[in-house]
Design a protein around this motif. Structure first.
Motif, PDB file in Angstrom:
ATOM      1  N   TYR A 131       0.171 -12.748  14.869  1.00 48.99           N
ATOM      2  CA  TYR A 131      -0.468 -11.944  13.822  1.00 48.99           C
ATOM      3  C   TYR A 131      -1.029 -10.665  14.419  1.00 48.99           C
ATOM      4  O   TYR A 131      -1.606 -10.665  15.503  1.00 48.99           O
ATOM      5  N   ARG A 132      -0.854  -9.589  13.695  1.00 52.69           N
ATOM      6  CA  ARG A 132      -1.427  -8.293  14.093  1.00 52.69           C
ATOM      7  C   ARG A 132      -2.308  -7.809  12.952  1.00 52.69           C
ATOM      8  O   ARG A 132      -1.853  -7.715  11.810  1.00 52.69           O
ATOM      9  N   ALA A 133      -3.533  -7.489  13.239  1.00 52.19           N
ATOM     10  CA  ALA A 133      -4.477  -7.042  12.210  1.00 52.19           C
ATOM     11  C   ALA A 133      -3.959  -5.813  11.474  1.00 52.19           C
ATOM     12  O   ALA A 133      -4.205  -5.646  10.281  1.00 52.19           O
TER      13      ALA A 133
ATOM     14  N   ASP B 293      -0.961  -5.223  10.572  1.00 53.27           N
ATOM     15  CA  ASP B 293      -0.027  -5.651   9.527  1.00 53.27           C
ATOM     16  C   ASP B 293      -0.795  -6.068   8.274  1.00 53.27           C
ATOM     17  O   ASP B 293      -0.419  -5.719   7.154  1.00 53.27           O
ATOM     18  N   GLY B 294      -1.871  -6.815   8.462  1.00 50.31           N
ATOM     19  CA  GLY B 294      -2.698  -7.222   7.325  1.00 50.31           C
ATOM     20  C   GLY B 294      -3.338  -6.036   6.644  1.00 50.31           C
ATOM     21  O   GLY B 294      -3.414  -5.965   5.417  1.00 50.31           O
ATOM     22  N   LEU B 295      -3.779  -5.074   7.414  1.00 45.56           N
ATOM     23  CA  LEU B 295      -4.387  -3.871   6.865  1.00 45.56           C
ATOM     24  C   LEU B 295      -3.359  -3.070   6.068  1.00 45.56           C
ATOM     25  O   LEU B 295      -3.640  -2.593   4.961  1.00 45.56           O
ATOM     26  N   ALA B 296      -2.149  -2.943   6.584  1.00 46.53           N
ATOM     27  CA  ALA B 296      -1.103  -2.200   5.880  1.00 46.53           C
ATOM     28  C   ALA B 296      -0.784  -2.859   4.540  1.00 46.53           C
ATOM     29  O   ALA B 296      -0.643  -2.179   3.513  1.00 46.53           O
ATOM     30  N   ALA B 297      -0.698  -4.189   4.514  1.00 52.01           N
ATOM     31  CA  ALA B 297      -0.423  -4.902   3.261  1.00 52.01           C
ATOM     32  C   ALA B 297      -1.575  -4.727   2.268  1.00 52.01           C
ATOM     33  O   ALA B 297      -1.349  -4.525   1.075  1.00 52.01           O
TER      34      ALA B 297
END
Length: 104
Positions: free
Chosen positions: A90-92, A94-98
Motif C-alpha cells: 500500500y502507498r498512501a 494511491d489512497g490520496l489520489a483516489a
C-alpha cells in the motif's frame, strides 16, 4: 503506553509468564524510541500485526492473552485497540489520489 513500574513483581517472572504464541502475529513496533514531532507524546508504542481483524480479536479474547493481560494493566497506563491495516505494498499516495478523484 506509559510504564508505571520499573521492576517486575515475583508473580510476573519469566518462569511464570505464558509464552507469546506464534499465532499472536509479528511485532513490527515494540517500545522503540518515539520522536513526537507533532503534539506531546508520553509513552511507548507497541504494534502487533495479525493477518486480519478476526485473528486479532480471537487473540485478544483468548485464554492465553487473558493470562498475560495483567502484565500490561498492572505495569502501564494505556489503551489497547484493534485497528484495520492496509494491504502489503500500500502507498498512501494511491489512497490520496483516489480520495481526491472522488471529491471532484
Amino acid at each position: 503506553m506509559t510504564s508505571t513500574s520499573a521492576t517486575r513483581s515475583s508473580s510476573t517472572s519469566p518462569a511464570s509468564t505464558p509464552r507469546w504464541p506464534s499465532s499472536a502475529g509479528a511485532s513490527p513496533v515494540h517500545g522503540g524510541e518515539v520522536d513526537g514531532v507533532e503534539g506531546v507524546w508520553d509513552g511507548d508504542v507497541i504494534v502487533i500485526e495479525f493477518p486480519d481483524r478476526e485473528t486479532a480479536r480471537a487473540w485478544y479474547d483468548s485464554a492465553i492473552y487473558r493470562a498475560i493481560l495483567p502484565l500490561r494493566t498492572e505495569h502501564s497506563n494505556g489503551i489497547a485497540a484493534i485497528v484495520g491495516g492496509v494491504p502489503r505494498g500500500y502507498r498512501a499516495t494511491d489512497g490520496l489520489a483516489a480520495m481526491l478523484a472522488s471529491s471532484t
